[in-house]
Design an enzyme around this catalytic site. Sequence first.
Site, PDB file in Angstrom:
ATOM      1  CG  PHE A 135      33.527  89.254  24.204  1.00 12.27           C
ATOM      2  CD1 PHE A 135      33.295  88.329  23.266  1.00 12.27           C
ATOM      3  CD2 PHE A 135      32.731  88.677  25.021  1.00 12.27           C
ATOM      4  CE1 PHE A 135      33.793  87.199  23.979  1.00 12.27           C
ATOM      5  CE2 PHE A 135      32.900  87.545  26.170  1.00 12.27           C
ATOM      6  CZ  PHE A 135      33.277  86.584  25.502  1.00 12.27           C
ATOM      7  CG  ASP A 220      27.877  93.913  27.134  1.00 13.68           C
ATOM      8  OD1 ASP A 220      28.218  93.574  28.019  1.00 13.68           O
ATOM      9  OD2 ASP A 220      27.961  92.669  26.146  1.00 13.68           O
ATOM     10  CE  LYS A 249      34.003  89.940  32.179  1.00 10.97           C
ATOM     11  NZ  LYS A 249      33.676  90.048  30.600  1.00 10.97           N
TER      12      LYS A 249
HETATM   13  C1  PLP Z   1      32.891  89.060  29.922  1.00 10.50           C
HETATM   14  C2  PLP Z   1      31.727  89.591  29.351  1.00 10.50           C
HETATM   15  C3  PLP Z   1      30.833  89.203  28.669  1.00 10.50           C
HETATM   16  C4  PLP Z   1      29.969  87.839  28.918  1.00 10.50           C
HETATM   17  O1  PLP Z   1      29.966  87.519  30.227  1.00 10.50           O
HETATM   18  P1  PLP Z   1      29.886  86.203  30.633  1.00 10.50           P
HETATM   19  O2  PLP Z   1      29.251  86.145  32.233  1.00 10.50           O
HETATM   20  O3  PLP Z   1      30.796  85.012  30.675  1.00 10.50           O
HETATM   21  O4  PLP Z   1      28.789  85.675  29.835  1.00 10.50           O
HETATM   22  C5  PLP Z   1      29.371  89.904  27.484  1.00 10.50           C
HETATM   23  N1  PLP Z   1      29.834  91.500  26.963  1.00 10.50           N
HETATM   24  C6  PLP Z   1      30.786  91.766  27.899  1.00 10.50           C
HETATM   25  C7  PLP Z   1      31.635  92.950  27.575  1.00 10.50           C
HETATM   26  C8  PLP Z   1      32.249  91.058  28.548  1.00 10.50           C
HETATM   27  O5  PLP Z   1      33.041  91.663  28.728  1.00 10.50           O
END
Ligand code: PLP
Length: 395
Positions: A135, A220, A249
């Site tokens: 994700f 990420d 986050k």
């Molecule tokens: C939540 C998340 C995102 C997206 O972040 P947003 O601030 O909602 O755009 C991207 N990568 C990972 C691993 C996430 O958990």
Amino acid sequence: MDYIQMGKEYVMNTYNRYPVVLVKGKGAVVYDEQGNEYLDFVAGIAVNNLGHCHPSVVAAIKGQVENMIHCSNLYWHIPQVELAKLLVENSFGDKVFFCNSGAEANEAAIKLARKYSKKKYGEHKYGIITMQHSFHGRTLGSLTATGQTKYHEGFEPLVEGFKYVPFNDIDALKDAIDENTCAVMMEPIQGEGGIYEADEGYLRKVRELCDEKGLLLIFDEVQCGMGRTGELFAYQHYGVQPDIMTLAKAIAGGLPLGAMIATDEVASAFKPGDHASTFGGNPVACAAGVAVIKELLGGVIDNAREIGEYLKSRLLELNKTHPVINEVRGRGLMLGVEFNMQEVAEVVNRAMKKGLLVLSAGHKVVRMVPPLIITKAEVDKAVEILDQVLKEMEV
Ligand SMILES: *Cc1c(COP(=O)(O)O)cnc(C)c1O
């Protein structure tokens, strides 16, 4: 006032929301309009790592809003420089780009990887390989990077140049690399996709493969970073460094902030004008970010490691007594309980009625990402509630 009814009338219908209106949070506890109390093992989806309204974060925000709420990136301001220094001093990276969210941080990473690789190897180097169940966000680039077709449906055509391979499968990655590939992008520990950890050997082999083929490695750490797993960054468990890392986050204690960090070599591909964000690295968010990192390094990460192990051991006990639990996965306070039944939403609902907030992830997984300041007593309370819920559901 019926805020739920009003919300349904005026707010666009993009979320499945629980029928509660939360009005206040303190530490690991949140309160709804009626004064009901919930132990918060969601933490704004791994955002409130210091808990709700941590005094240091509140003080940093208050102090900054009195002086300056926003100024453009046409000028320098102190909180952004301070936060960049802290991130660089405590990571593999040399330079930081600030934005407002995880998706934007990943967009920045994709753009930087392409820019760097095209300059170094030629126009054909633009391909990015990501993982199944990953994700990376909801903007078109980060959505395309996300290896889950259910999120793609209805939004095609997506961005060109992406391929997906199974996580923890080095041969599949090897096979997917072609002359266009410029980068491999992954979460060291997958969050939304269901709490799947990279194998130790796998990450090392991915790094070697990237070095051999001249590919950039992008981690990420939007969810698994910022102390969540018991290290400031999850890659530190593995002793494998990326070329680019993305954060968001938890980075600013609940304010919107994203960051993309890279080595000097890679970062040098961006020149003034190549990328930008109006609000990116906003003074208030960065001031909060400075407070967050200082608290994390000042002992909160140690708590995440210790209490994480304790929570995992308690969940493994539940695994023994409840046959509906398949497996317990994860590190630190990023844990997943996989069930062998479909009713995971029912577990979440019932836990909420008993005063515990948890969320689902991937397929049949209940995710627990509580604040890192959580106590043993709070863990015991949460495990007790989960135990009761499962007993009820098993009869
Ligand atoms: C939540 C998340 C995102 C997206 O972040 P947003 O601030 O909602 O755009 C991207 N990568 C990972 C691993 C996430 O958990």
